[in-house]
Design an enzyme around this catalytic site. Sequence first.
Site, short mmCIF file in Angstrom:
data_model
loop_
_atom_site.label_atom_id
_atom_site.label_comp_id
_atom_site.label_asym_id
_atom_site.label_seq_id
_atom_site.Cartn_x
_atom_site.Cartn_y
_atom_site.Cartn_z
N GLU A 157 7.83 31.37 57.22
CA GLU A 157 8.34 30.98 58.55
C GLU A 157 7.88 29.61 59.01
O GLU A 157 8.61 28.91 59.73
CB GLU A 157 7.93 32.05 59.58
CG GLU A 157 8.72 33.35 59.52
CD GLU A 157 8.18 34.33 58.50
OE1 GLU A 157 8.65 35.47 58.46
OE2 GLU A 157 7.27 33.95 57.72
N ALA A 172 14.66 37.28 57.46
CA ALA A 172 15.47 37.53 58.65
C ALA A 172 16.75 36.71 58.60
O ALA A 172 16.84 35.70 57.89
CB ALA A 172 14.68 37.20 59.91
N GLY A 208 10.76 38.44 57.12
CA GLY A 208 10.95 39.77 57.65
C GLY A 208 11.04 40.83 56.57
O GLY A 208 10.67 41.99 56.79
N GLU A 262 7.57 41.68 55.84
CA GLU A 262 7.02 42.40 56.98
C GLU A 262 7.48 43.85 56.98
O GLU A 262 6.69 44.76 57.29
CB GLU A 262 7.42 41.69 58.28
CG GLU A 262 6.72 40.35 58.45
CD GLU A 262 7.18 39.58 59.67
OE1 GLU A 262 6.36 39.35 60.57
OE2 GLU A 262 8.38 39.21 59.72
#
Length: 257
Positions: free
Chosen positions: A131, A62, A108, A111
């Site tokens: 994370e 991200a 992300g 993900e």
Amino acid sequence: MEFITWKKEDGVAIATINRPPANALSRALILEVDELLNEVENDADVRAIVLHGEGRFFSAGADIKEFTKVTSGEEFSKLSASGQAVFERVETFHKPVIAAIHGAALGGGLELAMSCHMRFVTENAKLGLPELQLGLIPGFAGTQRLPRFVGVAKAAEMLLTSDPISGTEAAQLGLANRAYGEEDLLPQTLSIAKKIAKKSPVSVKAAIDMLQYSKHAAYHEGVKAEADSFGTVFVSEDAKEGIGAFLEKREAQFKGK
């Protein structure tokens, strides 16, 4: 779209994420994933999607700099929920979405890849959810999808240590379907996508729907849904064409009806 471009090739939409230098997932990029699905949804010439990254990475995670502009927990929760909704749409999309992962799929990026129906990787790719190194947790359903693929114990190890695994190990664990050399990744992934694109869109959609039952429903609910779906698919024009082609020893020409 600014960060995703796509083209058609033999029934496959080849979609490229291009947000240098690391293809980091911004809110705008996540919305473009949703827009990509909008664009291919009713395109009869597209029967499968291959998603890959331009440059060195699939997606390294991200966009942390963008997230630092968010100031409240409530806004973070809404950001998480909106990303989860887009990735849920990828997972349940009626046309197969296939990730071709090179370099890294982290945070992300992983993900997003886990929401795809299949994942093909390079042997030296890095896949992980780092994370916790930032004092955070995954926010786009990573804590829920990862254990499905690798088991709770391995997921706990990956989450709590933040250590990534290689593409080779990902394939061994079932997180990835197969691992290839760098030069073979995209050609091999496209070959598989094109093979799927020749199948009946009616039966492909039904198969994807049934896979969702295997993830979320009790066994007896899944087999009941399968029986109902089998009856619906069997009377489709595609099924008649497929059976006819088999008996006549020719290649079927499916129309998605």
